[in-house]
Scaffold this motif. Structure first.
Motif, PDB file in Angstrom:
ATOM      1  N   SER A 247       0.846  -1.195   0.000  1.00 12.68           N
ATOM      2  CA  SER A 247       0.000   0.000   0.000  1.00 12.68           C
ATOM      3  C   SER A 247       0.880   1.244   0.000  1.00 12.68           C
ATOM      4  N   TYR A 254       4.062   7.969   2.874  1.00 13.05           N
ATOM      5  CA  TYR A 254       4.561   6.704   3.443  1.00 13.05           C
ATOM      6  C   TYR A 254       4.059   5.529   2.624  1.00 13.05           C
ATOM      7  N   VAL A 256       3.539   0.946   2.963  1.00 18.51           N
ATOM      8  CA  VAL A 256       3.349  -0.138   3.925  1.00 18.51           C
ATOM      9  C   VAL A 256       3.841  -1.441   3.302  1.00 18.51           C
TER      10      VAL A 256
ATOM     11  N   THR B  66      -3.907 -13.169   7.228  1.00 20.42           N
ATOM     12  CA  THR B  66      -3.037 -13.880   6.283  1.00 20.42           C
ATOM     13  C   THR B  66      -3.862 -14.873   5.473  1.00 20.42           C
ATOM     14  N   ASN B  86      -6.363  -7.691   4.875  1.00 20.42           N
ATOM     15  CA  ASN B  86      -5.083  -7.120   4.447  1.00 20.42           C
ATOM     16  C   ASN B  86      -4.964  -7.190   2.933  1.00 20.42           C
ATOM     17  N   GLU B  87      -4.177  -6.289   2.385  1.00 19.16           N
ATOM     18  CA  GLU B  87      -3.909  -6.302   0.955  1.00 19.16           C
ATOM     19  C   GLU B  87      -2.868  -7.387   0.640  1.00 19.16           C
ATOM     20  N   LEU B  89      -0.860  -9.169  -2.804  1.00 18.19           N
ATOM     21  CA  LEU B  89      -0.611  -9.020  -4.240  1.00 18.19           C
ATOM     22  C   LEU B  89      -0.236 -10.327  -4.922  1.00 18.19           C
ATOM     23  N   ASP B  90       0.209 -11.307  -4.149  1.00 20.88           N
ATOM     24  CA  ASP B  90       0.717 -12.556  -4.718  1.00 20.88           C
ATOM     25  C   ASP B  90      -0.418 -13.329  -5.403  1.00 20.88           C
ATOM     26  N   LYS B  92      -0.442 -16.252  -6.801  1.00 21.24           N
ATOM     27  CA  LYS B  92      -0.558 -17.657  -6.366  1.00 21.24           C
ATOM     28  C   LYS B  92      -1.446 -17.758  -5.129  1.00 21.24           C
ATOM     29  N   LEU B  93      -1.136 -16.930  -4.133  1.00 14.43           N
ATOM     30  CA  LEU B  93      -1.898 -16.983  -2.885  1.00 14.43           C
ATOM     31  C   LEU B  93      -3.357 -16.602  -3.116  1.00 14.43           C
ATOM     32  N   ASP B 109      -7.183  -1.654  -1.898  1.00 14.33           N
ATOM     33  CA  ASP B 109      -7.076  -0.205  -1.646  1.00 14.33           C
ATOM     34  C   ASP B 109      -6.348   0.524  -2.762  1.00 14.33           C
ATOM     35  N   SER B 110      -6.171  -0.146  -3.912  1.00 14.62           N
ATOM     36  CA  SER B 110      -5.418   0.466  -5.015  1.00 14.62           C
ATOM     37  C   SER B 110      -5.767  -0.264  -6.304  1.00 14.62           C
ATOM     38  N   SER B 112      -3.645  -1.699  -8.172  1.00 20.47           N
ATOM     39  CA  SER B 112      -2.850  -2.933  -8.216  1.00 20.47           C
ATOM     40  C   SER B 112      -3.515  -4.061  -7.451  1.00 20.47           C
ATOM     41  N   ASN B 130      -8.472   4.425   4.454  1.00 19.72           N
ATOM     42  CA  ASN B 130      -7.644   4.949   5.534  1.00 19.72           C
ATOM     43  C   ASN B 130      -8.457   5.942   6.352  1.00 19.72           C
ATOM     44  N   ARG B 135      -1.433   3.390   7.834  1.00 21.09           N
ATOM     45  CA  ARG B 135      -1.219   2.029   7.352  1.00 21.09           C
ATOM     46  C   ARG B 135      -1.982   1.906   6.037  1.00 21.09           C
ATOM     47  N   CYS B 136      -2.535   0.740   5.748  1.00 20.35           N
ATOM     48  CA  CYS B 136      -3.189   0.556   4.462  1.00 20.35           C
ATOM     49  C   CYS B 136      -4.501   1.325   4.376  1.00 20.35           C
ATOM     50  N   GLY B 137      -5.092   1.284   3.194  1.00 23.35           N
ATOM     51  CA  GLY B 137      -6.370   1.958   2.982  1.00 23.35           C
ATOM     52  C   GLY B 137      -6.212   3.143   2.049  1.00 23.35           C
ATOM     53  N   LEU B 139      -7.411   6.829   0.292  1.00 24.14           N
ATOM     54  CA  LEU B 139      -7.983   8.062   0.829  1.00 24.14           C
ATOM     55  C   LEU B 139      -9.509   7.986   0.693  1.00 24.14           C
TER      56      LEU B 139
END
Lengths: 339, 339
Positions: A247, A254, A256, B66, B86-87, B89-90, B92-93, B109-110, B112, B130, B135-137, B139
């Protein structure tokens, strides 16, 4: 365990070991303290495959913090001379040690721990002596009495052990050498009353300051961390946590990454990222900004995070990936975790 | 995993759960936020058996940090409504998640993270917003655009998520309620642009302050820790680490117990021991003295050590023992650790 992957394909967070730096660290120690002069401490890496490399370069004996580390090394055929450098009272666990296909020595510092070792059928011990760190170890003047007691209970007393843990991290070398000498003076006094061939002490920070011990219990030197990395010792950081930027907050400046409190030992403080300032860590996240107005990395960028303390970092991970020339050349199970 | 042992026979360090206190905590939450009003966060305990109890008391959905937590819950038949908060990107996962026998929702949150979720074949998402925690999130004002993008990529957008993590620990209730309301005002603005039925937010510290969220992502309430224990919330500490005193230094007035940095999350500081002052923790040790000139415990004495932070403490342990009336009545695998 051998898994060949590219660095890009690793699931993050992932523990990385720089194979060349590890090799440098192992070689440097083996040249400074060859063979039995160094008794590598397993607690710093908890990894049988890494212990094999320490054995291959000449170190015959190992230091362990837990019975599980002892059992694992014995099972791997690395049991020539295993020292459990912590006091254990559990008779079940001690009996397991007594029946290992290995030479087993345990630390004792009281009548109770001597009694537990004797009852479990253990054969050899070291008298653990307090040399100033407020932790285990008998008073130096009590060591002789305990040695007599251990011998009376049928234990072979190989010598003494005393860890100057409050000294290993001192930044000033002169002060570090001075205080190490003071600690070892206490261990020498204890040794006079105990006897035996073994004087086991020291750590990575005092590996070249401690001239009294017959063997140095260094552990961190193999993988290192940012805390030890600040000292004037010839070992380099081999261990990092690979993370992915998940992120980006451009407004607040910043990003993350997906490593946090569950992949980093935090007792020595925040981890470090080159060219960046770490704001804080959450369970699975590290928030950081870039230094010198450098552009923020994009989502998906991989970052290398340097732990402040190696031991409790490694203990969170199931495996470590050995990286050479940007490729994952081996994957080792962190197989000696837990109790 | 069911192992019946006496408390005295447990190998230390051992994670203990007070069964009665756990029951109290689960019941208290289920009465305050019944059913889907609470979406328990698995990261705090990483234990399928504990999740089963949360399900049995009515909470249908779970929050995960996770993918491994998601996979484990689905395999256990607890996949009615799983949120990866949580964000990731992988691909496979994410593909593994897409193929689970479970209802799976992921936070994005993006562009991507939306793209990664869509490519993996995932069906549902929440827009992570956010609300003040660095942290993540996204605007708040960008949430609507991202929701449109997600829908254009074929994802069902169930609503918004926004964690007021910088507020959950505020000691003053009025301030905590005030700041929670401010955070939720931002989430409400985002929700206007996003739509959907789900407004997921909150934690143990704001479970009764957050009146805007449709569901609260509370995790720590089940086991608690000394940090959360200082707040005026009706949950009690159920989690402790059982340790054994292995060394006593009467001259200097301290003792050493066999739990340390590898059995305690340290980011919130030292653990606590009732009637004692903790000096410091080492890898496998905690040094402490007794308060009010109370006599030092003998070698072999069992002590209960209260962690400052539950989540990274649990993540070090393979199992937790449920204790009722001084007896170990069950042993649960902490089976959702790692990545």
């Amino acid at each position: 365990m051998k898994v060949h992957e590219t660095l890009d394909s690793l699931i993050t967070p992932a523990l990385l070991v720089d194979g060349d730096v590890l090799e440098h660290n192992l070689t440097t120690m083996a040249m400074a303290l060859p063979g039995a002069r160094c008794r590598p401490h397993i607690k710093a890496h908890k990894t049988t495959e890494l212990a094999r490399r320490q054995r291959a370069i000449g170190h015959v004996g190992f230091t362990c913090a837990t019975t599980r580390e002892m059992v694992g090394l014995a099972a791997a055929g690395l049991g020539d001379d295993l020292l459990l450098a912590n006091e254990v009272l559990d008779t079940k666990l001690l009996s397991v040690l007594a029946n290992l296909d290995a030479r087993v020595t345990v630390a004792v510092d009281s009548e109770s721990t001597i009694e537990a070792a004797a009852r479990a059928g253990l054969k050899e011990c070291l008298i653990d002596v307090n040399v100033g760190l407020p932790r285990c170890g008998c008073l130096p003047d009590d060591a002789g009495r305990l040695a007599d007691l251990a011998r009376a209970r049928g234990l072979e007393v190989r010598g003494v052990m005393g860890y100057e843990g409050h000294v290993v991290g001192l930044a000033d070398r002169v002060e570090r050498e001075h205080q190490t000498a003071e600690c070892m003076a206490q261990l020498a006094r204890a040794h006079l009353g105990v006897g035996g061939d073994v004087i086991s002490a020291g750590g990575t920070g005092t590996f070249d300051c401690n001239h009294f011990a017959t063997e140095i219990q260094a552990g961190s030197y193999a993988l290192m961390d940012t805390t030890y990395g600040a000292l004037d010792i010839p070992f380099q950081r081999a261990l990092s946590v690979l993370a992915t930027v998940v992120s980006v907050n451009a407004r607040d400046g910043y990003v993350v990454a997906d490593c946090g409190l569950k992949s980093l030992g935090m007792d020595h403080g925040n981890p470090s990222i080159d060219g960046a300032t770490v704001w804080f860590c959450s369970d699975e996240h590290t928030t950081f900004s870039t230094d010198d107005a450098a552009p923020l990395p994009d989502v998906g960028t991989r970052v290398q995070v340097w732990p402040a303390h190696v031991d409790p970092t490694v203990a969170y991970h199931e495996r470590m990936h050995v990286v050479e020339g940007g490729a994952v050349v081996d994957t080792w199970a962190v197989d000696l975790r837990g109790w």
